[in-house]
Design an enzyme around this catalytic site. Structure first.
Site, PDB file in Angstrom:
ATOM      1  N   THR A 125       0.816  -1.219   0.000  1.00 16.14           N
ATOM      2  CA  THR A 125       0.000   0.000   0.000  1.00 16.14           C
ATOM      3  C   THR A 125       0.846   1.264   0.000  1.00 16.14           C
ATOM      4  O   THR A 125       2.048   1.237   0.247  1.00 16.14           O
ATOM      5  CB  THR A 125      -0.936   0.053   1.235  1.00 16.14           C
ATOM      6  OG1 THR A 125      -0.131   0.249   2.388  1.00 16.14           O
ATOM      7  CG2 THR A 125      -1.759  -1.208   1.377  1.00 16.14           C
ATOM      8  N   CYS A 126       0.151   2.383  -0.246  1.00 15.81           N
ATOM      9  CA  CYS A 126       0.789   3.708  -0.273  1.00 15.81           C
ATOM     10  C   CYS A 126       0.958   4.243   1.134  1.00 15.81           C
ATOM     11  O   CYS A 126       0.864   5.451   1.351  1.00 15.81           O
ATOM     12  CB  CYS A 126      -0.085   4.683  -1.053  1.00 15.81           C
ATOM     13  SG  CYS A 126      -0.430   4.140  -2.708  1.00 15.81           S
ATOM     14  N   ASP A 127       1.168   3.407   2.102  1.00 15.96           N
ATOM     15  CA  ASP A 127       1.234   3.833   3.487  1.00 15.96           C
ATOM     16  C   ASP A 127       2.584   3.433   4.055  1.00 15.96           C
ATOM     17  O   ASP A 127       2.971   2.274   3.974  1.00 15.96           O
ATOM     18  CB  ASP A 127       0.090   3.171   4.268  1.00 15.96           C
ATOM     19  CG  ASP A 127      -0.211   3.887   5.554  1.00 15.96           C
ATOM     20  OD1 ASP A 127       0.732   4.122   6.339  1.00 15.96           O
ATOM     21  OD2 ASP A 127      -1.368   4.233   5.774  1.00 15.96           O
TER      22      ASP A 127
END
Lengths: 377, 377
Positions: free
Chosen positions: A320-322
């Protein structure tokens, strides 16, 4: 790796990620727990793994169930488990869930507050109560003592309240904390319960059981005691302390399922950043591996089939973009790992798939509203 | 409270928990962002809120979309959004998702590693590339710089690799970190990009756009700058630095949705433990309010209708059997709060409902296997 090869030999899924649960290991764990506590009852904590086949399998093996919500009861009911084999161990329950559980036939409920006793008196009249006592969580990887549990003195007082409200004192329960590696943690907890147990026996409200909870560890990067070892320490004192009067209950979650699960994942990217080698794989902390989160930092074992190569430290990260989506921060893996290589992450049988609907509780429904709102769920 | 009263006046759901999204606020936010960046393009980060009605509403308001996975593209396609209005901004993408996005018609993809460029050349031939540059995340509540981004020098080198592989350099992108309260963070990032931008212009690979990313804050317990204030600082430099040659892209997630959401929840228990007052409500960090987790510690506003009473500090906690399920650790609330009282938690429009399938990626499928396995998903 040999065990993983064997485990995956029957797997037909080609596309990762997927979580494999080893049926043999699950059955073996169930049998070991039942054998380790002869004459006792083993309740599986459904919150650790709510897969229907897992529940079915444990039901077949004579395991009973600890539930945290009506959602978990529904899953068990679908697997053919009767209410008599369930206890509602969450100390704080959603009121509607108490009503539904009671109507279904569940009779044993835990509490650790006066308000919970009052709720139970109103929504589950005549129910059997277990008091959750706060105990020292030393030795555990993830302590649970802060949010839960009352003192023995408070339990004594609340049992009196419960009796006045028509409820029945039934037992004591505690939790030494998740992933506890000290067999004596259970012994210390039992020792703390003894005066309360005696007081209640003398009081005219004798209890039927002591539930020693969960906390049985899985092997991450360090060796851990086996269930037999923990059981030995407990049983060594049991007869002397509770002399045939307390039924021994045990409530494993991770201990029954953790080491039966392997998450199979594939490298989708690799990059060097600030002197660190990053590997990105196709599942991560928001898709089952939440215990990798920095605040939990359970050190998952991560293996590759490239066994003979030189190893270097990697940060293994989810897709994810996290930036929080990091599965493990420093793990030695073959230096040549790249796009398309598979990795095997374990123990992944506990607190992975069940996080999708954790404790059997769904995500809240969403509605849009406003002055010109189309109201509806 | 007045605003919450107004917002909930049209709500017909009786049973908590539920998340209310204010359609008017969503439209107002969309219009403010578009007005703040005249001539620019606003891409909503679907990962912040993937509710179909939210996507539909933004599409109507002329907002475009930043996606992190094929799953998010599918949701947008269902809302009638064409591929031209989507950019695939996740710097590391699951290979299958690139293929599916490209087949669907998506043409703009971000990268921040050589392997990603190679993947894109193979799976999205001729695609338009934006390089994610690592920038200082000072001022942000949740920095993103560790896991993502490359230096300007590395971007220059990788654009050359990309050109050799038939891809087209298209733009630069960065992220100042989630919930950034310093308008100059965007300015510092743009300043860092200037030499690279110029080098590429002179190089014969002029770029078309600069994407200033997200990071636009919502108001938790502290005042934050409005989008107009951040835009003013950016636009003050824009013309001089990129002189009409760069299209300005912006990629808000939280900024567009955060303050439009209120989580409505009910007190299910209260207890005093070790000198702290605990309130338990019927939803928590594992059911949408993940930013309350100790490691994220976003200080949610929590309100009650009992406005005039004396206030005392509470630990507000979710309903699960997990000690990590604490929404906020010290919040002053009316002293009389008890079973059945409602609480309103906000801003809850961002990173709440979308966590159920975060970044559009589902939980891995589960299979049981073993020597006598019934193989199947």
């Amino acid at each position: 790796m040999d065990e993983i090869h064997r485990l995956l030999s029957g797997v037909r899924i080609e596309e990762t990620p997927f979580l494999v649960l080893d049926e043999n290991r699950l059955r073996e764990n169930a049998r070991r727990f039942r054998a380790a506590f002869p004459g006792g009852r083993v309740f599986f904590s459904v919150k650790a793994n709510n897969h229907p086949q897992v529940l079915q399998l444990f039901a077949e093996e004579g395991i009973d169930f600890d539930v945290a919500s009506w959602g978990e009861i529904e899953l068990l009911a679908a697997a053919g488990v009767p209410a008599e084999r369930m206890i509602f161990s969450a100390p704080t329950k959603i009121p509607r869930h108490i009503e539904q559980a009671y109507r279904f036939g569940v009779r044993v409920f835990a509490f650790d507050s006066e308000l919970e006793v009052e709720k139970l008196a109103r929504l589950a009249p005549g129910a059997l109560l277990t008091a959750r006592i706060a105990v020292d969580n030393e030795g555990s990887f993830w302590p649970l003592e802060r949010k839960f549990g009352i003192s023995p003195e408070e339990a004594l007082r609340l049992f009196e309240v419960a009796i006045r409200l028509g409820l029945k004192p039934h037992g004591l329960t505690f939790h030494v904390g998740s992933q506890n590696s000290d067999p004596l943690a259970w012994v210390r907890a039992l020792e703390r319960l003894r005066p309360l147990w005696k007081a209640l026996q003398q009081n005219g409200s004798p209890l039927s059981c002591i539930n020693i909870g969960g906390g049985f560890p899985s092997q991450f990067d360090q060796p851990v005691p086996a269930v037999e070892e923990i059981a030995r320490e407990v049983l060594l004192r049991w007869q002397g302390w509770f002399g045939g009067q307390a039924e021994l209950w045990v409530e494993p979650g991770r201990g029954l399922v953790g080491d039966a699960g392997v998450m199979v994942t594939t490298v989708i990217n690799r990059a060097r950043r600030n002197g660190h080698e990053w590997l990105y794989v196709d599942t991560g902390v928001f898709h089952g591996l939440i215990e990798g989160l920095e605040m939990f930092h359970f050190p998952y074992n991560i293996l590759s089939k490239k066994q003979d190569e030189q190893r270097i430290p990697f940060i293994v990260s989810g897709p994810t973009c996290d930036s929080a989506d990091v599965i493990r921060s420093e793990v030695y893996l073959p230096a040549s790992l790249t796009l398309g290589d598979r990795l095997y992450i374990f123990p992944a049988g506990a607190y992975t798939n069940s996080l999708e609907r954790y404790n059997g509780i769904p995500f809240p429904p969403v509605m849009l509203t406003g002055i010109k709102a189309k109201v509806g769920v």
